[in-house]
Design an enzyme around this catalytic site. Structure first.
Site, PDB file in Angstrom:
ATOM      1  N   ARG A   1       0.875  -1.183   0.000  1.00 15.52           N
ATOM      2  CA  ARG A   1       0.000   0.000   0.000  1.00 15.52           C
ATOM      3  C   ARG A   1       0.907   1.226   0.000  1.00 15.52           C
ATOM      4  O   ARG A   1       1.468   1.563   1.033  1.00 15.52           O
ATOM      5  CB  ARG A   1      -0.892  -0.056   1.248  1.00 15.52           C
ATOM      6  CG  ARG A   1      -1.462   1.270   1.662  1.00 15.52           C
ATOM      7  CD  ARG A   1      -2.462   1.143   2.800  1.00 15.52           C
ATOM      8  NE  ARG A   1      -1.947   0.713   4.096  1.00 15.52           N
ATOM      9  CZ  ARG A   1      -1.208   1.442   4.927  1.00 15.52           C
ATOM     10  NH1 ARG A   1      -0.827   2.655   4.593  1.00 15.52           N
ATOM     11  NH2 ARG A   1      -0.816   0.962   6.105  1.00 15.52           N
TER      12      ARG A   1
ATOM     13  N   HIS B   1      -2.955   4.508   5.189  1.00 17.47           N
ATOM     14  CA  HIS B   1      -4.050   3.551   5.397  1.00 17.47           C
ATOM     15  C   HIS B   1      -5.399   4.113   4.939  1.00 17.47           C
ATOM     16  O   HIS B   1      -6.184   3.435   4.297  1.00 17.47           O
ATOM     17  CB  HIS B   1      -4.121   3.175   6.885  1.00 17.47           C
ATOM     18  CG  HIS B   1      -5.325   2.362   7.244  1.00 17.47           C
ATOM     19  ND1 HIS B   1      -5.446   1.025   6.929  1.00 17.47           N
ATOM     20  CD2 HIS B   1      -6.491   2.708   7.867  1.00 17.47           C
ATOM     21  CE1 HIS B   1      -6.623   0.578   7.361  1.00 17.47           C
ATOM     22  NE2 HIS B   1      -7.276   1.580   7.923  1.00 17.47           N
TER      23      HIS B   1
ATOM     24  N   TYR C   1       5.307   5.662  10.757  1.00 16.02           N
ATOM     25  CA  TYR C   1       5.662   4.253  10.983  1.00 16.02           C
ATOM     26  C   TYR C   1       6.444   3.585   9.846  1.00 16.02           C
ATOM     27  O   TYR C   1       6.738   2.395   9.926  1.00 16.02           O
ATOM     28  CB  TYR C   1       4.415   3.416  11.328  1.00 16.02           C
ATOM     29  CG  TYR C   1       3.278   3.489  10.320  1.00 16.02           C
ATOM     30  CD1 TYR C   1       3.258   2.667   9.200  1.00 16.02           C
ATOM     31  CD2 TYR C   1       2.215   4.370  10.507  1.00 16.02           C
ATOM     32  CE1 TYR C   1       2.215   2.722   8.295  1.00 16.02           C
ATOM     33  CE2 TYR C   1       1.159   4.438   9.605  1.00 16.02           C
ATOM     34  CZ  TYR C   1       1.168   3.611   8.503  1.00 16.02           C
ATOM     35  OH  TYR C   1       0.124   3.668   7.606  1.00 16.02           O
TER      36      TYR C   1
HETATM   37  C1  LIG Z   1     -12.261  -6.275  14.341  1.00 17.08           C
HETATM   38  C2  LIG Z   1     -11.594  -4.984  13.956  1.00 17.08           C
HETATM   39  N1  LIG Z   1     -10.481  -4.588  14.609  1.00 17.08           N
HETATM   40  C3  LIG Z   1      -9.888  -3.442  14.261  1.00 17.08           C
HETATM   41  C4  LIG Z   1     -10.398  -2.654  13.260  1.00 17.08           C
HETATM   42  C5  LIG Z   1      -9.693  -1.368  12.849  1.00 17.08           C
HETATM   43  N2  LIG Z   1      -9.038  -1.597  11.564  1.00 17.08           N
HETATM   44  C6  LIG Z   1      -9.595  -1.204  10.412  1.00 17.08           C
HETATM   45  S1  LIG Z   1      -8.663  -1.623   9.074  1.00 17.08           S
HETATM   46  C7  LIG Z   1      -7.472  -2.311  10.053  1.00 17.08           C
HETATM   47  C8  LIG Z   1      -6.235  -2.910   9.450  1.00 17.08           C
HETATM   48  C9  LIG Z   1      -6.488  -4.148   8.723  1.00 17.08           C
HETATM   49  O1  LIG Z   1      -5.278  -4.556   8.133  1.00 17.08           O
HETATM   50  P1  LIG Z   1      -5.242  -5.594   6.966  1.00 17.08           P
HETATM   51  O2  LIG Z   1      -6.179  -6.702   7.242  1.00 17.08           O
HETATM   52  O3  LIG Z   1      -3.841  -5.941   6.693  1.00 17.08           O
HETATM   53  O4  LIG Z   1      -5.871  -4.779   5.726  1.00 17.08           O
HETATM   54  P2  LIG Z   1      -5.282  -3.497   4.992  1.00 17.08           P
HETATM   55  O5  LIG Z   1      -5.986  -2.314   5.578  1.00 17.08           O
HETATM   56  O6  LIG Z   1      -3.828  -3.459   5.218  1.00 17.08           O
HETATM   57  O7  LIG Z   1      -5.622  -3.673   3.566  1.00 17.08           O
HETATM   58  C10 LIG Z   1      -7.823  -2.230  11.399  1.00 17.08           C
HETATM   59  C11 LIG Z   1      -6.996  -2.722  12.500  1.00 17.08           C
HETATM   60  C12 LIG Z   1     -11.571  -3.094  12.616  1.00 17.08           C
HETATM   61  N3  LIG Z   1     -12.133  -2.403  11.620  1.00 17.08           N
HETATM   62  N4  LIG Z   1     -12.144  -4.260  12.966  1.00 17.08           N
END
Ligand SMILES: Cc1ncc(C[n+]2csc(CCOP(=O)(O)OP(=O)(O)O)c2C)c(N)n1
Ligand SMILES: [Mg+2]
Length: 340
Positions: A255, A259, A268
């Site tokens: 990415r 985010h 970070y």
């Molecule tokens: C159960 C839950 N925990 C925390 C969050 C907050 N959150 C939203 S996106 C994210 C990161 C997810 O990372 P990843 O699965 O690697 O997907 P990426 O965003 O990197 O594509 C988090 C922690 C959430 N939406 N749901």
């Protein structure tokens, strides 16, 4: 049972039997998604929309899978970065803009969801909820229904690597493995879960390594190479349609943007790291491939760019002037039908 296959060797379009027109269509969807996404960032910075979460950099991983599916027949339970995936299945820039502006006509939720919770009934695209990984057991459930009905439907669900630390991931894969369900678990491994890097997220090197625990193949693919993804996804689709069960497909990608519109990634990770991945941009890479094979000339490329920009301008015009949801209807079809 195969537990791991590497398919990150380069494959040519001839080997895959892909015509020039199909390749250019794949390229167009990647380009359209990128330009639409960039415009959403701008709209956010202009204060016109409240939030944006981006799929920039992950277009190849999504388009390579989508072009193996039968839109409206197969089922897709995507996640918030899957703009190129849903555009490839037939959603239009207008649909996505309606969601970003939170308008009544938004096909995903009638303006009730955050943007990028893509859903479209006619295309069997199931809108997810914000808790990450909840789509995974739900996709296994859809695949079970298809199997019980005797259909040869394939279900695809996607998620980031951070989501594979959630219980839902393990329960969904376990169930799909036991019942040999026709589902493809597409992990778009972009190396970070917001600020948390991969090595703080799991004790194994690859997400695909986890497939062994559920009795399904775990396949690693270069997620920035659309043809490699297409190739790997095709094998997973054939497997699923033939009743041979699920596959965990890990597309290694990155990415290159924060985010979301509300994150500052400078806190970070280094700019050098980001720059090194930008050089591996999936669209530039595909463009180079097409040019080197005499399949894309400058004029055609410029024409496609103009077409994409015109589609996006029109989508914004349409969404900006569309009606807002009526507050009286706020509790309306939350569980029932959403607008067609
Ligand atoms: C159960 C839950 N925990 C925390 C969050 C907050 N959150 C939203 S996106 C994210 C990161 C997810 O990372 P990843 O699965 O690697 O997907 P990426 O965003 O990197 O594509 C988090 C922690 C959430 N939406 N749901
Ligand atoms: Mg991630």
């Amino acid at each position: 049972m195969i537990t791991q296959t590497r398919t990150d060797l380069e494959v040519s379009h001839e080997e895959l039997g892909l015509s020039k027109e199909t390749l250019l269509e794949m390229y167009y969807k990647m380009l359209l998604s990128r330009k639409l996404d960039e415009r959403m960032w701008v709209l956010h910075r202009q204060g016109k929309v409240a939030f944006h979460i981006s799929g920039i950099g992950q277009e190849a991983a999504q388009v390579g899978v989508a072009f193996n599916l039968k839109p409206g027949y197969d089922w897709v339970h995507p996640y918030y970065r899957d703009m190129a995936l849903v555009l490839s299945l037939g959603m239009e820039p207008r649909h996505l803009m309606l969601a970003v502006f939170g308008k009544r006509e938004d096909p995903s939720s009638g303006g009730r969801q955050m943007p990028a919770h893509f859903g479209y009934r006619r295309l069997n695209i199931v809108a997810g909820t914000s808790p990450v990984a909840t789509q995974i057991p739900q996709a296994a459930g859809i695949a079970l229904a298809a199997k019980l009905r005797g259909e040869d439907t394939v279900v695809v669900t996607s998620f980031g690597e951070g989501s594979t630390s959630e219980g839902d991931f393990h329960e969904g894969l376990n169930w799909a493995g036991i019942h040999r369900l026709p589902v493809i678990f597409l992990c778009e491994n972009n190396q970070y879960a917001i600020s948390v890097p991969l090595d703080q997220q799991m004790a194994v090197e690859n997400v695909a390594d986890r497939a062994a625990g559920y009795g399904m193949p775990g396949v690693i693919v270069d997620g920035n190479d659309v043809l490699a993804v297409f190739h790997a996804a095709r094998q997973a689709v054939i497997r699923a349609r033939a009743g041979q069960g699920p596959t965990l497909l890990e597309a290694k990608t990155y990415r290159p943007v924060p985010h979301s519109s509300d994150d500052d990634d400078r806190s970070y990770r280094s700019r050098e790291e980001v720059m090194s991945w930008k050089k591996r941009d999936p669209i530039l890479r595909f463009e180079t491939y097409l040019e080197e094979h005499g399949l894309l000339r400058t004029e055609r490329r410029e024409e496609m760019l103009e077409r994409a920009m015109a589609e996006i301008d029109e989508a914004i015009r349409y969404a900006e002037s569309a009606s807002d949801p009526d507050p009286e209807e706020a509790l309306g079809p939350v569980w029932g039908p959403v607008p067609e």
